[in-house]
Scaffold this motif. Structure first.
Motif, PDB file in Angstrom:
ATOM      1  N   SER A  76      10.936  -7.834   1.892  1.00  0.00           N
ATOM      2  CA  SER A  76       9.416  -8.249   1.368  1.00  0.00           C
ATOM      3  C   SER A  76       8.724  -7.527   1.922  1.00  0.00           C
ATOM      4  O   SER A  76       9.170  -6.818   1.868  1.00  0.00           O
ATOM      5  N   THR A  77       7.851  -7.490   0.572  1.00  0.00           N
ATOM      6  CA  THR A  77       6.697  -7.113   0.617  1.00  0.00           C
ATOM      7  C   THR A  77       5.878  -6.500   1.868  1.00  0.00           C
ATOM      8  O   THR A  77       4.751  -5.898   1.432  1.00  0.00           O
ATOM      9  N   LYS A  78       5.227  -6.998   2.412  1.00  0.00           N
ATOM     10  CA  LYS A  78       4.105  -7.820   3.858  1.00  0.00           C
ATOM     11  C   LYS A  78       2.975  -7.438   3.234  1.00  0.00           C
ATOM     12  O   LYS A  78       1.754  -7.199   3.399  1.00  0.00           O
ATOM     13  N   PHE A  79       2.722  -7.279   1.881  1.00  0.00           N
ATOM     14  CA  PHE A  79       1.306  -7.860   1.343  1.00  0.00           C
ATOM     15  C   PHE A  79       0.243  -8.783   1.462  1.00  0.00           C
ATOM     16  O   PHE A  79      -0.369  -8.720   1.930  1.00  0.00           O
ATOM     17  N   SER A  80       1.079  -9.888   1.762  1.00  0.00           N
ATOM     18  CA  SER A  80       0.658 -10.810   2.682  1.00  0.00           C
ATOM     19  C   SER A  80      -0.836 -10.603   3.430  1.00  0.00           C
ATOM     20  O   SER A  80      -1.630 -11.233   3.017  1.00  0.00           O
ATOM     21  N   GLU A 116       6.345 -15.114  -6.897  1.00  0.00           N
ATOM     22  CA  GLU A 116       5.692 -15.477  -5.627  1.00  0.00           C
ATOM     23  C   GLU A 116       4.485 -15.579  -5.458  1.00  0.00           C
ATOM     24  O   GLU A 116       3.575 -16.330  -5.667  1.00  0.00           O
ATOM     25  N   ARG A 173       1.315 -18.225  -5.154  1.00  0.00           N
ATOM     26  CA  ARG A 173      -0.433 -17.728  -4.230  1.00  0.00           C
ATOM     27  C   ARG A 173      -1.324 -18.751  -4.695  1.00  0.00           C
ATOM     28  O   ARG A 173      -2.145 -19.687  -4.431  1.00  0.00           O
ATOM     29  N   PHE A 189      -1.222 -21.966  -5.385  1.00  0.00           N
ATOM     30  CA  PHE A 189      -2.606 -23.302  -3.935  1.00  0.00           C
ATOM     31  C   PHE A 189      -3.359 -22.712  -3.899  1.00  0.00           C
ATOM     32  O   PHE A 189      -4.723 -24.199  -3.830  1.00  0.00           O
ATOM     33  N   TYR A 216       3.481 -12.915  12.681  1.00  0.00           N
ATOM     34  CA  TYR A 216       3.970 -13.064  11.602  1.00  0.00           C
ATOM     35  C   TYR A 216       5.342 -13.587  11.545  1.00  0.00           C
ATOM     36  O   TYR A 216       6.477 -13.855  12.248  1.00  0.00           O
ATOM     37  N   ARG A 263       9.474 -20.299   8.123  1.00  0.00           N
ATOM     38  CA  ARG A 263       8.874 -20.535   7.983  1.00  0.00           C
ATOM     39  C   ARG A 263       8.788 -21.873   7.210  1.00  0.00           C
ATOM     40  O   ARG A 263       8.596 -23.518   7.878  1.00  0.00           O
ATOM     41  N   PHE A 303       0.260 -23.059  12.905  1.00  0.00           N
ATOM     42  CA  PHE A 303      -0.133 -21.732  12.248  1.00  0.00           C
ATOM     43  C   PHE A 303      -1.021 -20.792  12.083  1.00  0.00           C
ATOM     44  O   PHE A 303      -1.383 -19.748  12.025  1.00  0.00           O
ATOM     45  N   LEU A 357      -0.535 -17.161  12.565  1.00  0.00           N
ATOM     46  CA  LEU A 357       0.103 -16.208  11.685  1.00  0.00           C
ATOM     47  C   LEU A 357      -1.623 -14.716  10.909  1.00  0.00           C
ATOM     48  O   LEU A 357      -2.594 -15.636  10.775  1.00  0.00           O
ATOM     49  N   ASP A 383      -0.886 -13.510   8.613  1.00  0.00           N
ATOM     50  CA  ASP A 383      -1.448 -13.435   6.777  1.00  0.00           C
ATOM     51  C   ASP A 383      -1.751 -14.691   6.914  1.00  0.00           C
ATOM     52  O   ASP A 383      -1.753 -15.237   6.120  1.00  0.00           O
ATOM     53  N   ILE A 402       6.605 -29.088   2.096  1.00  0.00           N
ATOM     54  CA  ILE A 402       7.556 -29.060   2.605  1.00  0.00           C
ATOM     55  C   ILE A 402       7.527 -30.686   2.881  1.00  0.00           C
ATOM     56  O   ILE A 402       8.515 -31.491   2.893  1.00  0.00           O
TER      57      ILE A 402
END
Ligand SMILES: Cc1cc2nc3c(=O)[nH]c(=O)nc-3n(C[C@H](O)[C@H](O)[C@H](O)COP(=O)(O)OP(=O)(O)OC[C@H]3O[C@@H](n4cnc5c(N)ncnc54)[C@H](O)[C@@H]3O)c2cc1C
Length: 254
Positions: free
Chosen positions: A44-48, A84, A88, A91, A172, A178, A200, A204, A206, A219
């Motif tokens: 995944s990108t890990k941009f978070s 995706e 973000r 939310f 992470y 998650r 969390f 976390l 991020d 969820i």
């Protein structure tokens, strides 16, 4: 590209170095196929991490994504990164719309019931389900112990425990885990989802208040989604995403 010192990761410059190598290696093209994997830097990108600290913005990433697509072509992988990033944003808008209501144990459920009440013009008692929605407030010694074990990766469910250990040791966790860990806490242990969200928050790297609260609420089935709770079956998830048991063995739960 290899990161040799801590400073290589830091701030906007570190974030830009990361995104540059991510797009140069054309990982965006395989993003949709790999995004549900559990371990590693590239799935995944890990941009978070940079988004959460404000070192990179969604606009910057969107521009980079557009430049990537202009140079290398768009596909469902590059599209899905954009998709995706929209979650973000969503939310964030949810918080602007509902504010403090998102922090109630029953989330937006109570609101839905009272809207129904006024539409029909009759007095409806809030039913038991709504009163109980959101799980049990953690008060008894047994509940405290259950919650403690879930946090520490010692609740006895190997897939969940592996994820919770990774979270505690690295700060992470993949999106897949998650979801699995949150679903287990909410729908199997039936504990107050807000305690899970708070754990969390504490762990976390991020951590982002909008995405964290929004995903937990989603969820729990207490957000805007009319389909109700998003319970996932832990055994099925483990079979699908960790068939060779590599992840669970890596974190010592098998
Ligand atoms: C219970 C739970 C709690 C979460 N808490 C956080 C949190 O505190 N901070 C956080 O940034 N994300 C959170 N997420 C969303 C998601 O898990 C992470 O954004 C993602 O795993 C970060 O890794 P990545 O950058 O490699 O994501 P990628 O899969 O590469 O996605 C690219 C970007 O899209 C956004 N994104 C992806 N999935 C989601 C999602 N479900 N909701 C909102 N944005 C998303 C993120 O900005 C992410 O950096 C949570 C998800 C769940 C199920």
């Amino acid at each position: 590209m290899t990161f040799s010192t801590g400073n290589d990761f830091a701030g906007t410059q570190g974030g830009l170095r990361h995104t540059e190598q991510y797009f140069e290696r054309q990982l965006a093209h395989s993003y949709k196929a790999t995004r549900n994997q559990l371990s590693g830097l590239d799935y995944s990108t890990k941009f978070s991490v940079w988004l959460a600290s404000g070192a990179l913005s969604a606009r910057m990433l969107y521009q980079q994504l557009q430049a990537f697509e202009a140079k290398h072509g768009a596909n469902d992988g590059s599209y899905w990164i954009w998709f995706e990033l929209l979650w973000r944003d969503y939310f964030r808008f949810l918080h602007l719309r509902f504010g403090a209501q998102l922090y109630r144990r029953s989330g937006l459920r109570q609101r839905a019931a009272s809207e129904q009440k006024s539409r029909r013009g009759v007095k409806l008692e809030l039913n038991e389900g709504i009163a109980q929605a959101g799980g049990a407030v953690i008060t008894t010694p047994a509940q405290v112990e259950q919650f403690r074990r879930w946090c520490l990766g010692d609740c006895g469910e190997p897939f969940v425990d592996a994820g919770m250990r990774e979270l505690r040791h690295t700060g992470y966790l993949s999106n897949r885990l998650r979801q699995v860990a949150a679903s287990y806490m909410i729908h199997t242990l039936k504990l107050d989802w807000r305690a899970g969200a708070a754990w969390f928050e504490a762990q976390l790297i991020d951590y982002d208040v909008y995405s964290n609260q929004g995903n937990w609420l989603y969820i729990a089935g207490l957000g805007t989604d009319p389909r109700g709770g998003r319970a996932v079956r832990t055994d099925k998830q483990a079979l699908e995403y960790d068939r060779a048991e590599t992840y669970r063995k890596q974190w010592g739960t098998l």
